[in-house]
Design an enzyme around this catalytic site. Structure first.
Site, PDB file in Angstrom:
ATOM      1  N   TRP A 197      -5.229  -0.254  -6.783  1.00 41.72           N
ATOM      2  CA  TRP A 197      -5.463   0.007  -5.442  1.00 41.72           C
ATOM      3  C   TRP A 197      -6.216   1.090  -4.914  1.00 41.72           C
ATOM      4  O   TRP A 197      -5.767   2.368  -5.683  1.00 41.72           O
ATOM      5  CB  TRP A 197      -4.327  -0.442  -4.299  1.00 41.72           C
ATOM      6  CG  TRP A 197      -4.516   0.031  -2.894  1.00 41.72           C
ATOM      7  CD1 TRP A 197      -5.512  -0.432  -2.127  1.00 41.72           C
ATOM      8  CD2 TRP A 197      -3.692   0.846  -2.162  1.00 41.72           C
ATOM      9  NE1 TRP A 197      -5.449  -0.016  -1.006  1.00 41.72           N
ATOM     10  CE2 TRP A 197      -4.243   0.776  -0.656  1.00 41.72           C
ATOM     11  CE3 TRP A 197      -2.613   1.607  -2.179  1.00 41.72           C
ATOM     12  CZ2 TRP A 197      -3.918   1.346   0.399  1.00 41.72           C
ATOM     13  CZ3 TRP A 197      -1.939   2.117  -1.333  1.00 41.72           C
ATOM     14  CH2 TRP A 197      -2.641   2.327   0.028  1.00 41.72           C
ATOM     15  N   ASP A 217       5.075  -0.732  -6.763  1.00 39.08           N
ATOM     16  CA  ASP A 217       4.785  -1.137  -5.390  1.00 39.08           C
ATOM     17  C   ASP A 217       4.735  -2.538  -5.056  1.00 39.08           C
ATOM     18  O   ASP A 217       4.218  -3.520  -5.527  1.00 39.08           O
ATOM     19  CB  ASP A 217       3.417  -0.656  -5.634  1.00 39.08           C
ATOM     20  CG  ASP A 217       2.748  -0.481  -4.024  1.00 39.08           C
ATOM     21  OD1 ASP A 217       3.149  -0.823  -3.204  1.00 39.08           O
ATOM     22  OD2 ASP A 217       1.621   0.312  -4.024  1.00 39.08           O
ATOM     23  N   LYS A 258       2.249  -6.205   5.653  1.00 36.26           N
ATOM     24  CA  LYS A 258       1.398  -7.577   5.496  1.00 36.26           C
ATOM     25  C   LYS A 258       2.583  -8.762   5.774  1.00 36.26           C
ATOM     26  O   LYS A 258       2.269  -9.418   6.537  1.00 36.26           O
ATOM     27  CB  LYS A 258       0.994  -7.555   4.103  1.00 36.26           C
ATOM     28  CG  LYS A 258       0.455  -6.598   3.147  1.00 36.26           C
ATOM     29  CD  LYS A 258      -0.855  -6.217   3.731  1.00 36.26           C
ATOM     30  CE  LYS A 258      -1.257  -4.900   3.208  1.00 36.26           C
ATOM     31  NZ  LYS A 258      -2.520  -4.310   3.300  1.00 36.26           N
TER      32      LYS A 258
HETATM   33  C1  LMR Z   1      -6.319  -2.910   1.086  1.00 41.68           C
HETATM   34  O1  LMR Z   1      -6.196  -2.705   0.252  1.00 41.68           O
HETATM   35  O2  LMR Z   1      -7.194  -3.294   1.599  1.00 41.68           O
HETATM   36  C2  LMR Z   1      -5.155  -2.724   2.245  1.00 41.68           C
HETATM   37  O3  LMR Z   1      -3.974  -2.292   1.419  1.00 41.68           O
HETATM   38  C3  LMR Z   1      -5.356  -1.782   3.347  1.00 41.68           C
HETATM   39  C4  LMR Z   1      -5.785  -0.347   3.171  1.00 41.68           C
HETATM   40  O4  LMR Z   1      -4.901   0.490   3.522  1.00 41.68           O
HETATM   41  O5  LMR Z   1      -6.371   0.066   2.021  1.00 41.68           O
END
Ligand code: LMR
Length: 391
Positions: free
Chosen positions: A125, A206, A241
């Protein structure tokens, strides 16, 4: 003094929201930020949340501070959701979202005073690295997603983690890997955790999408196995979420340690860290979650709404994979159907992603990660035809 600051580029994911909002074309499609949407494109408040909020409005009797650890009923209920049998030395703390949990845990790791490396999947992420490196952790990546074969590179992952040093932290995604959607299966989790046990690596798992992959139980498979196999690990949990509480910033940090003393020390450090950053967490969102999880009727209502969301995303996966395969004639998009959670890569390059936005008003991350939930019965054909036109 501020003249010395240079203007920064917008956050890669959050910047997409702005670009999408500024686009005036009626056919525009938002497949960017990971927010659940229904078939009309809305992100409604869950009915269970609305009911819990109505109750809280009636019964809340004070706005005094919640205390450094946050809402203790929330922590207790979250622990039950994550573990079938909570580990003996489990410490939990309410945080502002999963981001708050990640940062508090990163600061806690730093407090151990050891020179540690945190290993993150490649890719992971986009906000993991700023959040964790910002606390001072040295970040290295391990192989994870094989772009060519559209799947998990498990051998590469195991091989890279075999080079980690005792005490290093391994960031794992509990389910619904963000950004790839490629998850560890139930045969791979034990092998990975065995490696962690043998090499004394400490996972930081996570958990941001519990209930979005298969269901609440199956999505906790890795977490529950870690509780059986490992003496120490950490969890960063988000309720954004699965309770749709994005803007309320609800999350929790959990630490499993080897002794009552280590547990007490970890919680004292986490409380000191939060006191030094934001003092203590906000109340509302965690009270909503605690109300839902501790009431059988509300909990059943929430679970059924969550299953509905999970089912909708799975159906969209099948629809998109079939439509893209048909439109492209020969390409195999079956991986989209097999992956889990909100995200998958379409396998496009940044230039193609840019063309989709410029020429077709379709927005996604530069990596071609799409939020499946942004698709619906009115825009699927436009997305498929547009992708076909740029392939
Ligand atoms: C995403 O990956 O789009 C979400 O988790 C929102 C974010 O805060 O990045």
């Amino acid at each position: 003094m501020f003249e010395s600051l240079e203007l920064l580029a917008a956050d890669p994911l959050l910047g997409l929201i702005q670009r999408f909002q500024q686009d005036i074309r009626p056919e525009k499609v938002d497949l960017g930020v990971g927010v659940y949407r229904d078939d009309s494109g809305a992100t409604p408040i869950m009915a269970a949340v609305k009911q819990a909020e109505a109750r809280l409005l009636e019964t809340e009797h004070s706005k005094s501070y919640v205390g450094p650890l946050g809402n203790l009923l929330f922590i207790e209920q979250m622990a039950k959701l994550l573990f079938s049998n909570a580990p003996e030395h489990l410490a939990g703390l309410q945080t502002p979202g999963g981001c708050g949990a990640l940062r508090v845990l990163a600061e806690l790791i730093m407090k151990t005073g050891r020179t540690l490396t945190l290993w993150a999947s490649n890719p992971t992420w986009a906000n993991h690295v700023p959040l964790l490196a910002g606390a001072g952790l040295n970040i290295q990546s391990y192989r994870y997603y094989d772009y060519k074969n559209h799947g998990l590179d498990f051998d590469g992952m195991m091989c890279d983690l075999d080079n980690a040093q005792a005490g290093d932290v391994v960031l794992l995604h509990g389910c619904c890997h963000n950004p790839s959607g490629a998850d560890l299966n139930q045969k791979q989790w034990p092998l990975l955790l065995e490696l962690c046990a043998n090499k004394s690596l400490v996972p930081l798992i996570d958990v941001a999408y519990q209930g979005f992959g298969d269901d609440l139980e199956q999505d906790a498979f890795g977490v529950r196995l870690a509780a059986k196999m490992l003496p120490e690990f950490m969890l960063a949990v988000s309720c954004s979420k699965n309770f749709g509480l994005y803007r309320e910033r609800v999350g929790a940090a959990f630490v499993v340690s080897e002794s009552a003393e280590a547990k007490a020390a970890s919680i004292s450090h986490m409380a000191a860290v939060t006191r030094g950053i934001y003092s203590m967490p906000p109340s509302h969102g965690a009270s909503v979650v605690a109300e839902i999880l501790s009431d059988d009727v509300l909990r059943a209502q929430w679970q059924s709404e969550l299953s509905g969301m999970c089912f909708r995303i799975k159906s969209l996966r099948s629809d998109l994979a079939a439509a893209l395969a048909e439109a492209s004639g020969h390409r195999d998009f079956s991986f989209i159907e097999e992956e889990k959670g909100m995200f998958s890569f379409l396998g496009l390059n940044p230039e193609q992603v840019k063309r989709l936005a410029d020429e077709h008003a379709i927005y996604m991350a530069d990596s071609s990660r799409i939020n499946l939930a942004g698709l619906n019965s009115s825009n699927l054909a436009h997305v498929v035809n547009s992708v076909k036109s740029i392939l």
